[in-house]
Scaffold this active site. Structure first.
Site, PDB file in Angstrom:
ATOM      1  N   GLY A   1      37.503  52.237  16.600  1.00  0.00           N
ATOM      2  CA  GLY A   1      38.518  53.075  17.226  1.00  0.00           C
ATOM      3  C   GLY A   1      39.625  53.468  16.272  1.00  0.00           C
TER       4      GLY A   1
ATOM      5  NE  ARG B   1      27.244  34.221  24.929  1.00  0.00           N
ATOM      6  CZ  ARG B   1      28.512  33.940  25.197  1.00  0.00           C
ATOM      7  NH1 ARG B   1      28.962  33.911  26.441  1.00  0.00           N
ATOM      8  NH2 ARG B   1      29.354  33.654  24.218  1.00  0.00           N
TER       9      ARG B   1
ATOM     10  CB  ALA C   1      13.435  34.140  15.165  1.00  0.00           C
TER      11      ALA C   1
END
Lengths: 239, 239, 239, 239
Positions: free
Chosen positions: D97, D193, D183
């Protein structure tokens, strides 16, 4: 809405605890050469320590600087933490918008914050804005934060989960975190997040993370003055 | 040859310094939920702290365990350090055979060291050897170290650089290092380098690195007893 | 003893696989500015890519160099691997003296290897030795390796575990490993483990690890020529 | 304001490139035992490979899984990236940004997203909300994003720097990034998660990061089916 909205212009950095001194660097470096682990003998001769630390920093023998640890409690806007947490050689615990209701504290730039970017990508600099630009900025931020926090509260009041309701909160919201770093990682952080005359890096960090970095730097300079001096002497490059 | 050859059977681990307590874990964890940074209020209620730490370890919320730092001075054979330094979340400074002349101190197994490996790859166990096997082992090691160190000295005396001459030294030579770890990394180290009944991991570590790990574990258990208990309760898996 | 002892003077480095090109750097960098993820459009204009990569290296925007991966199979003496594995931003799998019987392959310096160190700590250089020094070195190494391997075999024949018997093997024994690194980590490795005229770092790496590094560097230069050029232009400092 | 505001309910994950197969794991593991680097012979016997990979995962021999690399291009809200980037064993490049004007694309939960949290801290679960709760949520988010983006545009139009103006943008704004992981790191990410029946970890991840993780998991399962199977068999704990 119970809480009153607060607008702040500053960052806060508290040194929570540390195990970090110039002597730690000297001990660790001397194991390579002398195998001397006697804590009494080391660091007595300050000028020798300084020479050694300057040598280590200049030649980028970085590992002796790692046997140190500084824990800071930092309060700053989310957009600062977003940059901060890109530094991976550090440990973080941040307050969670999933587990608690977030307080309405928001960052607005102070009058000193240069608002206008000039130059082209890769070599921006900043210059002061007009007072009109400043007023537009402050008014825009305040209006948005006000509405965002109202809507946050509206969702919470309706029984919507905190982790969903927080979606509306702007990145100028203050968060807080513990961050622990060793001196080597901290010097790397400072090298990239502060801009100094004579620095090796012409890219400008965003001013707001630099405000945090400057406060961390002050603590570091006090805890490890010889190491800090060596960092300055080697162009603020981390060893 | 000025130095007399020494054969040792033990490892040494000295806690040089630490900034590591159970309260550090609690503070860091509470920033997520309460944002409470008051150092006074926290950790007062020991039973609450214990519940929180057990919860963090069980659910593998590992980050609060990282705001801690322990520096050890370790003396052990090179073959132990070779395994040790595969642990990358740690800081190391080892004595250097490039910068100093290495002392003739070598590891030989004690009579308690089980010498015979049985079972197949992946599920080895060790059993005691005969006294003949032990004598062959000790004699072979001593003879080799003796000749190796004589040849090391011969090259040094001829003016050959230390970094070249050291090529002959066997991996049973003692070295020493500073190593700094946080509690999370230490628990991971312990989980992989110690074998315990009830441990999650059936693979056996080499006994010699386990001897080092056990001494580190004793320091850790004393510094952070509640965290250590939580580590034990969760099957000695690092959070 | 079934195996004949081999003495080698060289290091071997094989590029096993890679996913590493200059275009990878450009794509990753452009997401910051343009959010452009089109794989077709990027990297078409070679001169623009070069300008961007030079800029990234010069300003130490290191992260775009990380989206790359190179896997090498390296054979070198243990004393080289001991230095190599201090580089923590890498993945390693080395042959194990616990799981297999080690082959009698040992490193001896070639006639080109400068054997004599002059200067003082921190600013050593190396000069050629006499032929007598060379002969003492080779003879000392060969004699030690011979005896060490005989004793290794004697212990194995007596039923002693491989992990115990290996204690006698000298650090000049060859080992082999897979190592995987990204381009940023590799540049850091090269910056510290090679010595070049014009390099930022006056400290000399040990020649034997530099021999490995040079072979890795040749693979890197071929895979990522623009990145390699940028690394050279910025004084061989890793971004 | 030139851009029309877009509200999305989904996450996108594109596999940009990979160097990741089950055979990579087998090669790396076999160097420990056999020193066999022949790429032809390895992985031919699929059932042996599967046995080896299952063994490695079960016993937590994690390093052979690291010689792999997967690069994803992910688009998701900022609050997802904030959690994602806490995973430090990964490489990131995110759109900035500071360097570009951000597009008005915002996340709103779909009707399937459970909005209401029940239970106490540490053992939350989620249940469906009423349609009224859903409407309040969508309306609150849309209204806030609308005003925030208007104010963002107002500041930009007044000449205020992008890095300042973005302060008003809410964390539900979409961002995009390249992320590269091996991996082993990916399995650790997935273990923390995603929530699965039978998973080792009772804590629930936020649904939005799980949506990203599920898409990454699908790519991983296709690239490395045997490794993925071993991950599932060992209770979705990363080796």
């Amino acid at each position: 809405m119970s809480d009153e909205i607060i607008f702040r212009e500053d960052m806060s950095v508290e040194l929570v605890k540390s195990s970090a001194s110039d002597a730690d660097v000297v001990w660790a470096a001397r194991v390579s050469t002398a195998g001397d682990k006697s804590l009494e003998d080391v660091g007595v001769d300050a000028s020798k320590s300084e020479g050694l630390i300057n040598y280590l920093a200049r030649e980028r023998h970085g590992s002796p600087f790692e046997h140190t640890s500084m824990t800071f409690f930092v309060s700053a806007p989310i957009f600062v933490f977003r940059e901060f947490m890109r530094h991976r050689i550090a440990s973080y615990n941040e307050e969670s918008g999933r587990y608690r209701e977030l307080k309405p504290v928001f960052y607005v730039p102070s009058k000193d914050r240069k608002l206008v970017q000039i130059g082209k990508a890769g070599s921006y600099t900043f210059v002061e804005g007009t007072s009109e630009q400043y007023e537009i900025t402050v008014a825009s931020i305040k209006e948005t934060c006000q509405l965002a926090y109202e809507n946050y509260q509206k969702m919470l009041a309706a029984g919507v989960a905190r982790e969903v309701a927080r979606a509306v909160l702007p990145v100028t919201l203050y968060s807080s975190m513990y961050v622990t770093m060793n001196a080597r990682a901290l010097m790397n952080f400072l090298s990239l997040r502060t801009a100094r005359d004579g620095s090796h890096f012409p890219s400008y960090p965003q001013r707001e993370i630099e405000m945090v970095a400057e406060k961390m730097e002050a603590h570091f300079a006090k805890l490890m003055p010889i190491t800090y001096g060596a960092f300055e002497k080697s162009g603020r490059i981390a060893p």
